[in-house]
Design an enzyme around this catalytic site. Sequence first.
Site, PDB file in Angstrom:
ATOM      1  N   ARG A 170     -20.811  -4.072  12.480  1.00 44.21           N
ATOM      2  CA  ARG A 170     -21.738  -3.631  13.534  1.00 44.21           C
ATOM      3  C   ARG A 170     -23.184  -3.821  13.082  1.00 44.21           C
ATOM      4  O   ARG A 170     -24.048  -4.216  13.878  1.00 44.21           O
ATOM      5  CB  ARG A 170     -21.492  -2.156  13.875  1.00 44.21           C
ATOM      6  CG  ARG A 170     -22.306  -1.690  15.087  1.00 44.21           C
ATOM      7  CD  ARG A 170     -21.803  -2.359  16.340  1.00 44.21           C
ATOM      8  NE  ARG A 170     -22.688  -2.123  17.491  1.00 44.21           N
ATOM      9  CZ  ARG A 170     -23.576  -3.001  17.942  1.00 44.21           C
ATOM     10  NH1 ARG A 170     -23.732  -4.167  17.333  1.00 44.21           N
ATOM     11  NH2 ARG A 170     -24.303  -2.728  18.992  1.00 44.21           N
ATOM     12  N   CYS A 176       0.848  -1.203   0.000  1.00 44.80           N
ATOM     13  CA  CYS A 176       0.000   0.000   0.000  1.00 44.80           C
ATOM     14  C   CYS A 176       0.880   1.250   0.000  1.00 44.80           C
ATOM     15  O   CYS A 176       0.598   2.234  -0.689  1.00 44.80           O
ATOM     16  CB  CYS A 176      -0.905   0.021   1.231  1.00 44.80           C
ATOM     17  SG  CYS A 176      -1.996  -1.395   1.422  1.00 44.80           S
ATOM     18  N   HIS A 194       0.962   5.005  -1.780  1.00 46.48           N
ATOM     19  CA  HIS A 194       0.351   6.046  -0.950  1.00 46.48           C
ATOM     20  C   HIS A 194       1.278   6.657   0.094  1.00 46.48           C
ATOM     21  O   HIS A 194       0.827   7.470   0.909  1.00 46.48           O
ATOM     22  CB  HIS A 194      -0.891   5.476  -0.253  1.00 46.48           C
ATOM     23  CG  HIS A 194      -1.905   4.910  -1.202  1.00 46.48           C
ATOM     24  ND1 HIS A 194      -2.544   5.691  -2.146  1.00 46.48           N
ATOM     25  CD2 HIS A 194      -2.363   3.642  -1.367  1.00 46.48           C
ATOM     26  CE1 HIS A 194      -3.374   4.931  -2.848  1.00 46.48           C
ATOM     27  NE2 HIS A 194      -3.277   3.683  -2.409  1.00 46.48           N
ATOM     28  N   CYS A 229     -33.847  -0.566  12.116  1.00 44.46           N
ATOM     29  CA  CYS A 229     -32.795   0.296  12.667  1.00 44.46           C
ATOM     30  C   CYS A 229     -33.409   1.560  13.268  1.00 44.46           C
ATOM     31  O   CYS A 229     -32.974   2.055  14.311  1.00 44.46           O
ATOM     32  CB  CYS A 229     -31.801   0.687  11.579  1.00 44.46           C
ATOM     33  SG  CYS A 229     -31.083  -0.672  10.641  1.00 44.46           S
ATOM     34  N   HIS A 238     -32.697   3.876  16.823  1.00 38.61           N
ATOM     35  CA  HIS A 238     -31.799   5.013  16.625  1.00 38.61           C
ATOM     36  C   HIS A 238     -32.489   6.296  16.185  1.00 38.61           C
ATOM     37  O   HIS A 238     -31.864   7.361  16.235  1.00 38.61           O
ATOM     38  CB  HIS A 238     -30.713   4.629  15.623  1.00 38.61           C
ATOM     39  CG  HIS A 238     -29.878   3.473  16.091  1.00 38.61           C
ATOM     40  ND1 HIS A 238     -29.129   3.514  17.243  1.00 38.61           N
ATOM     41  CD2 HIS A 238     -29.697   2.221  15.561  1.00 38.61           C
ATOM     42  CE1 HIS A 238     -28.508   2.369  17.413  1.00 38.61           C
ATOM     43  NE2 HIS A 238     -28.827   1.562  16.413  1.00 38.61           N
ATOM     44  N   CYS A 262     -26.065  -6.159  14.853  1.00 35.60           N
ATOM     45  CA  CYS A 262     -27.412  -5.686  15.192  1.00 35.60           C
ATOM     46  C   CYS A 262     -28.483  -6.603  14.603  1.00 35.60           C
ATOM     47  O   CYS A 262     -29.473  -6.930  15.271  1.00 35.60           O
ATOM     48  CB  CYS A 262     -27.615  -4.263  14.684  1.00 35.60           C
ATOM     49  SG  CYS A 262     -26.913  -2.989  15.741  1.00 35.60           S
TER      50      CYS A 262
END
Length: 258
Positions: free
Chosen positions: A215, A72, A76, A174, A178, A219
Site C-alpha cells: 500500500r 509452517c 506452529h 504521507c 493522513h 501511494c
Amino acid sequence: MIQLAISRLLLGSLTLLLAGTVWALGEVKSGYDYVKDETRAMQDDDFENPGMLAVEQGRELFSKMPDSGKSCASCHGEAGEKLDVKSLARYPIYDKEQGGIVRLEDRIRNCQKDQASTEPVPYYDHELLALETFVRNLARGEPVNVQTDGEMESLLKKGDELYHIRFGLIDMSCAHCHDMYPGQYIRGQRISQGQGNGFPAYRLDTGEMANLDLRIKQCLTLMRAEPFAPDAEESKLLEAYIMSRSNGLKIETPAVRY
C-alpha cells in the site's frame, strides 16, 4: 514536460479538494471509521468479505508440505494454534539476530529459507500475501502493540522522518494526507489516518490483497515517486512507524478498504 504539467494539475486539484480547515490528528481511528457503511458491512461479514479468500488460501499454504518435508504447520500447528497472537500483534519487531526491523512478511520468508529449506516466496507474490493474511488474521481483535522503546525508539524516529518527507513530482508527504486532512474527501473517498491495523487488506480499488508495504508502494507511485524496494531499510522503517501509530487499535485483518 507533459508529465510535470499533469502532476501540477493533479496537485492543484488535490489542493482544491482539500481546501478549508486543516485537520490535526487527534483520537487515533481505524480506517474502518472512514469507509462507507456498505464497506463496513462487507468487512464484518466473513461470508461477504473478499479478503477471507486470501485467509483460506493462506491456511492451505500454511499446511502445504514442501519437498523438504517441513511446512509452517509442522512447527506452529495445523491451524497456527501454537502461534502467540499477542506476539503477532507486535510486528514489525526489532530482531537483534536479524540486525534490525523484521516485518511479518520478512519472518515468513526467513522461516521458508531457514526452517523449511525452500526458496522464499517473492515479496508481493499472492502466495506470500495469502500466508501473511492468514497468520495476521489469527490475531484479529488483538490490539496492535508495536514496541516503541529500547532499540526501536531511534528506528521509529527515522520512520517518522520518512513519513514527513515530501516525495515525487506531486511533492507531498504521507503526513499531508493522513495527518492534516483525515475525514476530508478526495475522488469521492474519505481520507483516513493511514493506520495499519487492517493490513493485509482487500482493496476494492484494485480487486486484490495488499499488505502495508504494498500500500505504501502504491501511494508513492500516486505521488509520482520511485517506490522503495520491498526489502529496503526505508520500507521497513516506514512500515514500523506507521504500525506504531496504530498501537491500541484492534487488528482487523482482512480489512476492506477502497
